[in-house]
Design a protein around this motif. Sequence first.
Motif, PDB file in Angstrom:
ATOM      1  N   TYR A   1       7.896  -4.784   6.175  1.00 14.58           N
ATOM      2  CA  TYR A   1       8.728  -4.226   5.107  1.00 14.58           C
ATOM      3  C   TYR A   1       8.170  -2.905   4.577  1.00 14.58           C
ATOM      4  N   THR A   2       9.086  -1.979   4.296  1.00 13.08           N
ATOM      5  CA  THR A   2       8.740  -0.709   3.650  1.00 13.08           C
ATOM      6  C   THR A   2       9.823  -0.403   2.624  1.00 13.08           C
ATOM      7  N   THR A   3       9.415   0.100   1.455  1.00 18.10           N
ATOM      8  CA  THR A   3      10.392   0.520   0.439  1.00 18.10           C
ATOM      9  C   THR A   3      10.159   1.987   0.106  1.00 18.10           C
ATOM     10  N   ARG A   4      11.252   2.713  -0.223  1.00 18.86           N
ATOM     11  CA  ARG A   4      11.158   4.140  -0.556  1.00 18.86           C
ATOM     12  C   ARG A   4      11.923   4.400  -1.849  1.00 18.86           C
TER      13      ARG A   4
ATOM     14  N   VAL B   1       8.156   8.228  -3.316  1.00 18.51           N
ATOM     15  CA  VAL B   1       7.060   7.309  -2.987  1.00 18.51           C
ATOM     16  C   VAL B   1       7.541   6.352  -1.908  1.00 18.51           C
ATOM     17  N   ALA B   2       6.663   6.063  -0.947  1.00 22.38           N
ATOM     18  CA  ALA B   2       6.938   5.044   0.067  1.00 22.38           C
ATOM     19  C   ALA B   2       5.811   4.022   0.018  1.00 22.38           C
ATOM     20  N   VAL B   3       6.180   2.745  -0.007  1.00 19.07           N
ATOM     21  CA  VAL B   3       5.205   1.656  -0.066  1.00 19.07           C
ATOM     22  C   VAL B   3       5.421   0.734   1.133  1.00 19.07           C
ATOM     23  N   ARG B   4       4.352   0.443   1.828  1.00 22.99           N
ATOM     24  CA  ARG B   4       4.428  -0.494   2.961  1.00 22.99           C
ATOM     25  C   ARG B   4       3.939  -1.858   2.493  1.00 22.99           C
TER      26      ARG B   4
ATOM     27  N   LEU C   1       5.045  11.209 -10.337  1.00 23.35           N
ATOM     28  CA  LEU C   1       4.382  10.211  -9.497  1.00 23.35           C
ATOM     29  C   LEU C   1       3.207   9.609 -10.265  1.00 23.35           C
ATOM     30  N   LEU C   2       3.050   8.290 -10.170  1.00 25.05           N
ATOM     31  CA  LEU C   2       1.958   7.606 -10.864  1.00 25.05           C
ATOM     32  C   LEU C   2       0.970   6.969  -9.892  1.00 25.05           C
ATOM     33  N   VAL C   3       1.168   7.178  -8.584  1.00 28.41           N
ATOM     34  CA  VAL C   3       0.284   6.602  -7.565  1.00 28.41           C
ATOM     35  C   VAL C   3      -0.061   7.661  -6.523  1.00 28.41           C
ATOM     36  N   LYS C   4      -1.042   7.345  -5.683  1.00 26.95           N
ATOM     37  CA  LYS C   4      -1.474   8.240  -4.617  1.00 26.95           C
ATOM     38  C   LYS C   4      -1.475   7.504  -3.280  1.00 26.95           C
ATOM     39  N   PRO C   5      -1.345   8.233  -2.157  1.00 24.38           N
ATOM     40  CA  PRO C   5      -1.391   7.590  -0.838  1.00 24.38           C
ATOM     41  C   PRO C   5      -2.691   6.806  -0.661  1.00 24.38           C
ATOM     42  N   GLY C   6      -2.564   5.599  -0.082  1.00 21.45           N
ATOM     43  CA  GLY C   6      -3.726   4.748   0.146  1.00 21.45           C
ATOM     44  C   GLY C   6      -3.995   3.783  -0.990  1.00 21.45           C
ATOM     45  N   GLN C   7      -3.301   3.965  -2.105  1.00 20.17           N
ATOM     46  CA  GLN C   7      -3.518   3.096  -3.268  1.00 20.17           C
ATOM     47  C   GLN C   7      -2.820   1.758  -3.079  1.00 20.17           C
TER      48      GLN C   7
ATOM     49  N   GLU D   1       0.845  -1.188   0.000  1.00 19.67           N
ATOM     50  CA  GLU D   1       0.000   0.000   0.000  1.00 19.67           C
ATOM     51  C   GLU D   1       0.882   1.239   0.000  1.00 19.67           C
ATOM     52  N   VAL D   2       0.565   2.188  -0.864  1.00 28.56           N
ATOM     53  CA  VAL D   2       1.313   3.447  -0.922  1.00 28.56           C
ATOM     54  C   VAL D   2       0.968   4.266   0.323  1.00 28.56           C
ATOM     55  N   VAL D   3       1.969   4.580   1.134  1.00 26.51           N
ATOM     56  CA  VAL D   3       1.721   5.366   2.345  1.00 26.51           C
ATOM     57  C   VAL D   3       2.138   6.818   2.167  1.00 26.51           C
ATOM     58  N   MET D   4       3.024   7.095   1.190  1.00 24.21           N
ATOM     59  CA  MET D   4       3.405   8.473   0.897  1.00 24.21           C
ATOM     60  C   MET D   4       3.717   8.595  -0.587  1.00 24.21           C
ATOM     61  N   ALA D   5       3.287   9.713  -1.180  1.00 26.85           N
ATOM     62  CA  ALA D   5       3.609  10.026  -2.573  1.00 26.85           C
ATOM     63  C   ALA D   5       3.499  11.537  -2.711  1.00 26.85           C
ATOM     64  N   LYS D   6       4.639  12.221  -2.672  1.00 28.31           N
ATOM     65  CA  LYS D   6       4.620  13.679  -2.675  1.00 28.31           C
ATOM     66  C   LYS D   6       6.012  14.216  -2.978  1.00 28.31           C
TER      67      LYS D   6
END
Length: 439
Positions: free
Chosen positions: A355-358, A347-350, A365-371, A333-338
């Motif tokens: 695990y989390t990747t940044r 972008v940060a994905v949980r 940016l092609l995604v939004k937080p919560g996606q 899940e995308v937790v940050m995109a800004k």
Amino acid sequence: MQQIARSVALAFNNLPRPHRVMLGSLTVLTLAVAVWRPYVYHPSSAPIIKTIELEKSEIRSLLPEASEPIDQAAQEDEAIPQDELDDKTESDAGTHEYVVSTGDTLSSVLNQYGIDMGNISQLAAADKDLRNLKIGQQLSWTLTADGDLQSLTWEMSRRETRTYERTANGFKMTSEMQKGDWVNSVMKGTVGASFVSSARDAGLTSAEISSVIKAMQWQMDFRKLKKGDEFSVLMSREMLEGKREQSQLLGVRLRSEGKDYYAIRAEDGKFYDRSGTGLAKGFMRFPTAKQFRVSSNFNPRRLNPVTGRVAPHRGVDFAMPQGTPVLAVGDGEVVMAKRSGAAGYYVAVRHGRTYTTRYMHLRKLLVKPGQKVKRGDRIALSGNTGRSTGPHLHYEVWINQQAVNPLTAKLPRTEGLTGKDRSDYLAQVKEVVPQLSLD
């Protein structure tokens, strides 16, 4: 003299045109050499010197390390948002944990977290048994402020735990043998305001709740459980003189919206479903379709060349053309995109709860937080935004809120039990599942 000049001119005019051009060119060149006066440097003359003063920020831009944020403060600005599921017990603060898996060695486990090989060698010298780690054993350790290994705990079995503390001459080992009785306990509950509060009401400790969340992280987002969902947890607890010394999660059952989810512990320390299929979702090693050159490596002990302070480089830089598609390495899940300061667009994905990747310095940016994203999905285009001196992608992997080396980290993979391991596990399932009833 005039007659000689007329004769020369007449002879010159009678020459073919190419010859006249060549002779004229040689004449001009001869005259140029004759009148040329080279400049002679005199040491006695005072040289002219111009001093150019650069700001620190300008000096940084000329250094290789300037390809992404090098200050601790700059990285903290882009911290991943936390919630109550990330809460740690006070005794666990700053402690990193790892369950030994197939092919692990002491060196491979600690090196992915950036622990110096000198520390690892000193640790191995304190106890040769550390060279023989076994599947399912648990390691936990703490670090000094400079990133050196401070202490390590090795849970060899339910009975024996060895601890290694840093001294002036290396590490000192102490061993503790537990003599308590292990008792299985089943705790059941219904989700109310949140899973964490409901689990505490059911009798689970903070550490036990954390182990439940990690076991179920690939199947369930605990933040989205609804009021009325049910859970049952089987814990094995060691009791010594009436007090609980330690515990181990054996199995979990969670019923959400009428559907049951299971996670049962196998002998290798990992959790599987009732059929022996692994729960972890597989990761890609690289966040791009093809591998690009590494321009700057992971280095948690890097010194800031300007300030002289430790300024960790918590990821890996890949040099690549702007506009290269950046891919999610795993389901999450995308937790940050800004856009945020030194990191530029990022972008940060949980992925689960562990695990989390940044991904930093992006162009678009092609995604939004919560996606929700799947492994291999395009999440951005690489760029050169933020504090960056050239087109590249800064990529980070975090495990249990600790940055690890993306090139060597042991990433989750989709797997299952086979052969005798599977048959032994299925026999264990028959014993555990009946104890997880929700009645």
